[in-house]
Design a protein around this motif. Structure first.
Motif, PDB file in Angstrom:
ATOM      1  N   THR A   1      28.596  30.427  28.459  1.00  0.00           N
ATOM      2  CA  THR A   1      29.380  31.617  28.795  1.00  0.00           C
ATOM      3  C   THR A   1      28.582  32.499  29.739  1.00  0.00           C
ATOM      4  OG1 THR A   1      30.386  31.562  26.598  1.00  0.00           O
ATOM      5  CG2 THR A   1      30.671  33.570  27.877  1.00  0.00           C
ATOM      6  N   SER A   2      29.152  32.773  30.899  1.00  0.00           N
ATOM      7  CA  SER A   2      28.504  33.636  31.877  1.00  0.00           C
ATOM      8  C   SER A   2      28.923  35.083  31.631  1.00  0.00           C
ATOM      9  CB  SER A   2      28.899  33.211  33.296  1.00  0.00           C
ATOM     10  OG  SER A   2      28.509  34.188  34.233  1.00  0.00           O
ATOM     11  N   VAL A   3      27.935  35.952  31.456  1.00  0.00           N
ATOM     12  CA  VAL A   3      28.241  37.365  31.235  1.00  0.00           C
ATOM     13  C   VAL A   3      28.913  37.967  32.462  1.00  0.00           C
ATOM     14  CG1 VAL A   3      27.231  39.634  30.821  1.00  0.00           C
ATOM     15  CG2 VAL A   3      26.393  37.656  29.555  1.00  0.00           C
ATOM     16  N   LEU A   4      28.460  37.575  33.652  1.00  0.00           N
ATOM     17  CA  LEU A   4      29.060  38.095  34.882  1.00  0.00           C
ATOM     18  C   LEU A   4      30.525  37.693  34.991  1.00  0.00           C
ATOM     19  CD1 LEU A   4      28.836  39.525  37.606  1.00  0.00           C
ATOM     20  CD2 LEU A   4      28.023  37.356  38.593  1.00  0.00           C
ATOM     21  N   ILE A   5      30.821  36.421  34.740  1.00  0.00           N
ATOM     22  CA  ILE A   5      32.213  35.960  34.800  1.00  0.00           C
ATOM     23  C   ILE A   5      33.038  36.635  33.714  1.00  0.00           C
ATOM     24  CG2 ILE A   5      33.718  33.941  34.665  1.00  0.00           C
ATOM     25  CD1 ILE A   5      32.028  34.061  37.170  1.00  0.00           C
ATOM     26  N   LEU A   6      32.414  36.866  32.572  1.00  0.00           N
ATOM     27  CA  LEU A   6      33.119  37.554  31.482  1.00  0.00           C
ATOM     28  C   LEU A   6      33.545  38.949  31.911  1.00  0.00           C
ATOM     29  CD1 LEU A   6      33.764  37.064  28.365  1.00  0.00           C
ATOM     30  CD2 LEU A   6      31.768  38.501  27.953  1.00  0.00           C
ATOM     31  N   LEU A   7      32.639  39.677  32.564  1.00  0.00           N
ATOM     32  CA  LEU A   7      32.949  41.023  33.041  1.00  0.00           C
ATOM     33  C   LEU A   7      34.043  40.990  34.104  1.00  0.00           C
ATOM     34  CD1 LEU A   7      29.352  42.530  33.334  1.00  0.00           C
ATOM     35  CD2 LEU A   7      30.952  42.757  31.448  1.00  0.00           C
ATOM     36  N   LEU A   8      33.940  40.056  35.040  1.00  0.00           N
ATOM     37  CA  LEU A   8      34.945  39.965  36.099  1.00  0.00           C
ATOM     38  C   LEU A   8      36.308  39.567  35.529  1.00  0.00           C
ATOM     39  CD1 LEU A   8      32.839  38.246  38.908  1.00  0.00           C
ATOM     40  CD2 LEU A   8      33.498  40.651  38.731  1.00  0.00           C
ATOM     41  N   ALA A   9      36.303  38.649  34.568  1.00  0.00           N
ATOM     42  CA  ALA A   9      37.558  38.261  33.933  1.00  0.00           C
ATOM     43  C   ALA A   9      38.169  39.443  33.176  1.00  0.00           C
ATOM     44  CB  ALA A   9      37.319  37.083  32.984  1.00  0.00           C
ATOM     45  N   GLY A  10      37.321  40.251  32.533  1.00  0.00           N
ATOM     46  CA  GLY A  10      37.816  41.443  31.845  1.00  0.00           C
ATOM     47  C   GLY A  10      38.458  42.427  32.804  1.00  0.00           C
ATOM     48  N   VAL A  11      37.854  42.605  33.983  1.00  0.00           N
ATOM     49  CA  VAL A  11      38.432  43.497  34.998  1.00  0.00           C
ATOM     50  C   VAL A  11      39.779  42.962  35.478  1.00  0.00           C
ATOM     51  CG1 VAL A  11      38.113  44.391  37.336  1.00  0.00           C
ATOM     52  CG2 VAL A  11      36.194  44.393  35.732  1.00  0.00           C
ATOM     53  N   ALA A  12      39.855  41.643  35.705  1.00  0.00           N
ATOM     54  CA  ALA A  12      41.101  41.045  36.187  1.00  0.00           C
ATOM     55  C   ALA A  12      42.213  41.185  35.156  1.00  0.00           C
ATOM     56  CB  ALA A  12      40.873  39.571  36.526  1.00  0.00           C
ATOM     57  N   VAL A  13      41.887  40.901  33.893  1.00  0.00           N
ATOM     58  CA  VAL A  13      42.898  41.012  32.830  1.00  0.00           C
ATOM     59  C   VAL A  13      43.332  42.464  32.659  1.00  0.00           C
ATOM     60  CG1 VAL A  13      43.250  40.777  30.342  1.00  0.00           C
ATOM     61  CG2 VAL A  13      42.184  38.926  31.626  1.00  0.00           C
ATOM     62  N   ALA A  14      42.372  43.391  32.753  1.00  0.00           N
ATOM     63  CA  ALA A  14      42.722  44.810  32.631  1.00  0.00           C
ATOM     64  C   ALA A  14      43.653  45.252  33.757  1.00  0.00           C
ATOM     65  CB  ALA A  14      41.450  45.657  32.634  1.00  0.00           C
ATOM     66  N   ALA A  15      43.416  44.741  34.972  1.00  0.00           N
ATOM     67  CA  ALA A  15      44.296  45.079  36.092  1.00  0.00           C
ATOM     68  C   ALA A  15      45.703  44.538  35.873  1.00  0.00           C
ATOM     69  CB  ALA A  15      43.705  44.523  37.394  1.00  0.00           C
ATOM     70  N   PHE A  16      45.794  43.301  35.366  1.00  0.00           N
ATOM     71  CA  PHE A  16      47.114  42.706  35.114  1.00  0.00           C
ATOM     72  C   PHE A  16      47.856  43.463  34.009  1.00  0.00           C
ATOM     73  CE2 PHE A  16      49.703  39.757  32.598  1.00  0.00           C
ATOM     74  CZ  PHE A  16      50.627  39.378  33.573  1.00  0.00           C
ATOM     75  N   THR A  17      47.179  43.714  32.901  1.00  0.00           N
ATOM     76  CA  THR A  17      47.838  44.430  31.804  1.00  0.00           C
ATOM     77  C   THR A  17      48.214  45.848  32.218  1.00  0.00           C
ATOM     78  OG1 THR A  17      45.662  45.060  30.925  1.00  0.00           O
ATOM     79  CG2 THR A  17      46.696  43.079  30.017  1.00  0.00           C
ATOM     80  N   GLY A  18      47.381  46.477  33.061  1.00  0.00           N
ATOM     81  CA  GLY A  18      47.727  47.802  33.567  1.00  0.00           C
ATOM     82  C   GLY A  18      49.008  47.784  34.382  1.00  0.00           C
ATOM     83  N   ALA A  19      49.182  46.726  35.173  1.00  0.00           N
ATOM     84  CA  ALA A  19      50.407  46.608  35.958  1.00  0.00           C
ATOM     85  C   ALA A  19      51.625  46.422  35.058  1.00  0.00           C
ATOM     86  CB  ALA A  19      50.292  45.436  36.927  1.00  0.00           C
ATOM     87  N   VAL A  20      51.494  45.609  34.016  1.00  0.00           N
ATOM     88  CA  VAL A  20      52.616  45.399  33.093  1.00  0.00           C
ATOM     89  C   VAL A  20      52.928  46.679  32.320  1.00  0.00           C
ATOM     90  CG1 VAL A  20      53.440  44.047  31.124  1.00  0.00           C
ATOM     91  CG2 VAL A  20      52.055  42.956  32.894  1.00  0.00           C
ATOM     92  N   ILE A  21      51.882  47.405  31.909  1.00  0.00           N
ATOM     93  CA  ILE A  21      52.110  48.675  31.215  1.00  0.00           C
ATOM     94  C   ILE A  21      52.817  49.661  32.143  1.00  0.00           C
ATOM     95  CG2 ILE A  21      50.959  50.696  30.220  1.00  0.00           C
ATOM     96  CD1 ILE A  21      48.818  48.813  29.146  1.00  0.00           C
ATOM     97  N   GLY A  22      52.422  49.673  33.422  1.00  0.00           N
ATOM     98  CA  GLY A  22      53.107  50.525  34.394  1.00  0.00           C
ATOM     99  C   GLY A  22      54.574  50.166  34.527  1.00  0.00           C
ATOM    100  N   PHE A  23      54.881  48.866  34.519  1.00  0.00           N
ATOM    101  CA  PHE A  23      56.285  48.432  34.590  1.00  0.00           C
ATOM    102  C   PHE A  23      57.050  48.861  33.344  1.00  0.00           C
ATOM    103  CE2 PHE A  23      59.534  45.165  33.734  1.00  0.00           C
ATOM    104  CZ  PHE A  23      60.338  45.361  34.875  1.00  0.00           C
ATOM    105  N   MET A  24      56.413  48.708  32.160  1.00  0.00           N
ATOM    106  CA  MET A  24      57.058  49.144  30.917  1.00  0.00           C
ATOM    107  C   MET A  24      57.322  50.653  30.947  1.00  0.00           C
ATOM    108  SD  MET A  24      57.529  46.595  28.755  1.00  0.00           S
ATOM    109  CE  MET A  24      58.070  45.682  30.191  1.00  0.00           C
ATOM    110  N   THR A  25      56.378  51.405  31.492  1.00  0.00           N
ATOM    111  CA  THR A  25      56.561  52.855  31.610  1.00  0.00           C
ATOM    112  C   THR A  25      57.723  53.187  32.538  1.00  0.00           C
ATOM    113  OG1 THR A  25      54.180  53.167  31.278  1.00  0.00           O
ATOM    114  CG2 THR A  25      55.392  55.010  32.213  1.00  0.00           C
ATOM    115  N   PHE A  26      57.867  52.400  33.598  1.00  0.00           N
ATOM    116  CA  PHE A  26      58.933  52.651  34.577  1.00  0.00           C
ATOM    117  C   PHE A  26      60.320  52.421  33.984  1.00  0.00           C
ATOM    118  CE2 PHE A  26      61.721  51.197  38.032  1.00  0.00           C
ATOM    119  CZ  PHE A  26      61.645  52.301  38.883  1.00  0.00           C
ATOM    120  N   ILE A  27      60.465  51.398  33.144  1.00  0.00           N
ATOM    121  CA  ILE A  27      61.787  51.063  32.609  1.00  0.00           C
ATOM    122  C   ILE A  27      62.073  51.726  31.263  1.00  0.00           C
ATOM    123  CG2 ILE A  27      61.748  48.836  33.798  1.00  0.00           C
ATOM    124  CD1 ILE A  27      61.203  47.530  31.074  1.00  0.00           C
ATOM    125  N   ALA A  28      61.097  52.449  30.693  1.00  0.00           N
ATOM    126  CA  ALA A  28      61.279  53.040  29.369  1.00  0.00           C
ATOM    127  C   ALA A  28      62.246  54.212  29.414  1.00  0.00           C
ATOM    128  CB  ALA A  28      59.926  53.505  28.823  1.00  0.00           C
TER     129      ALA A  28
END
Length: 346
Positions: free
Chosen positions: A154-181
């Motif tokens: 397990t690469s710590v660097l890749i783990l951090l980058l993957a966490g940033v990518a997942v956070a960006a994706f989930t943030g976009a979905v949360i923004g969409f949920m906020t828009f349609i709520a």
């Protein structure tokens, strides 16, 4: 060195006193001012079925049914956030590390957003904590899987980058949920995202208490291995520690702890960043001492932040996440400046 020795001797009594002060203030603060001693007697009466308190029945209901569960939830959630933050910083060997970097908070936020927007109000009250917990756990496992190589490392660097990518994706979905709520779902989603201790149900209290106790015992068991990991993964492996297994266990345990904390109280930031670093600065990096003291400090800090949230604009109540952000953001800037100064001297 003498100062650090003095701090170590005074740490337990000082933090214990701070915790007791936080409990008393939590029981007595709010729109209704009540006696601290009588409030404690009310709790004693409720636990041991005595009749020592002189408060009226209405005041006892305020203490026992409203403030005492909220106080307990603040204790457990504050301790959970702090010990998970301490382990994350030790695991990544970085004082700026936070459990949110492995995708737990963002995943839990996504699960809660889906439950709040999709389910009706009557059902979302029960679905939101479950969805937040499942979302945090799933995203953490996804991030960990993305960071694993074909050889199982397990690469710590890749783990951090993957966490940033997942956070960006989930943030976009949360923004969409906020828009349609709708209006009600939008308000619930906004308040939940700012953190609150109003959801102190018996189920969440027992769940958070059990999780806090189990994680504290497990983390304490791993404390020596974490100390070795501070020297580097290669050095820890030479000492006979299975670093891959240790990282996997700690990441999953942290995901469970943060997922339960977020599901119970929403997103409360900076406790997991500020508290472990404060203890480490004053008492050193030994995790055998760091973990229990972080738990006490996190509980006391969240209690005091909740008291401030209740009395600052009384009778209105601020989300406690805003108060912790006001405390934590300047401290985070201080850490960044400290890191920059350290790098400039190298």
């Amino acid at each position: 060195m003498p100062y650090q020795t003095l701090f170590r001797k005074l740490a337990w009594p000082f933090l214990g006193t701070l915790l007791v002060i936080g409990i008393i203030l939590s029981l007595t603060s709010g729109p209704m001012k009540l006696s601290g001693w009588q409030s404690l007697l009310t709790v004693w009466d409720g636990v041991f079925h005595t009749e020592l308190s002189r408060l009226s029945d209405y005041e006892k209901v305020v203490i026992w049914d409203l403030r005492w569960p909220r106080t307990l939830l603040a204790l457990f959630i504050g301790a959970l956030l702090a010990i998970c933050g301490a382990v994350t910083q030790g695991l990544f060997r970085n004082p700026l590390a936070d459990p949110g970097i492995i995708g737990v908070s963002s995943g839990a936020g996504l699960g809660a957003a889906l439950a709040i927007v999709i389910f009706p109000v009557s059902f979302s009250v029960f679905a939101t904590p479950v969805a937040a917990f499942v979302g945090g756990l799933v995203t953490s496992l996804l991030v960990y899987r993305l960071a694993q190589s074909s050889q199982g490392n397990t690469s710590v660097l890749i783990l951090l980058l993957a966490g940033v990518a997942v956070a960006a994706f989930t943030g976009a979905v949360i923004g969409f949920m906020t828009f349609i709520a709708n209006d009600q779902a939008l308000r619930d989603l906004t308040l939940w995202g700012m953190g609150s201790l109003n959801g102190a149900t018996p189920f969440m209290l027992w769940l958070s208490a059990l999780c806090c106790l189990c994680l504290l015992v497990f983390y304490q068991y791993c404390a020596k291995a974490l100390n070795a990991l501070l020297l580097g993964e290669a050095e820890a492996a030479h000492l006979g520690i299975d670093t891959e297994r240790l990282k996997r266990q700690l990441i999953i345990a942290t995901a469970i702890g943060i997922g339960i904390a977020v599901s119970a109280s929403g997103i409360i930031g900076f406790i997991s960043l500020v508290v472990p670093h404060l203890i480490r600065m004053t008492l050193g990096p030994d995790h055998q001492r760091l973990l229990p003291l972080s738990a006490i400090t996190g509980a006391a800090l969240l209690l005091l932040a909740d008291v401030a949230a209740r009395v600052w604009l009384a009778p209105a109540e601020l989300p406690v996440g805003l108060v912790t952000a006001l405390i934590g953001a300047p401290f985070f800037v201080f850490l960044l400046l400290q890191q920059r100064q350290r790098l400039s001297t190298l």
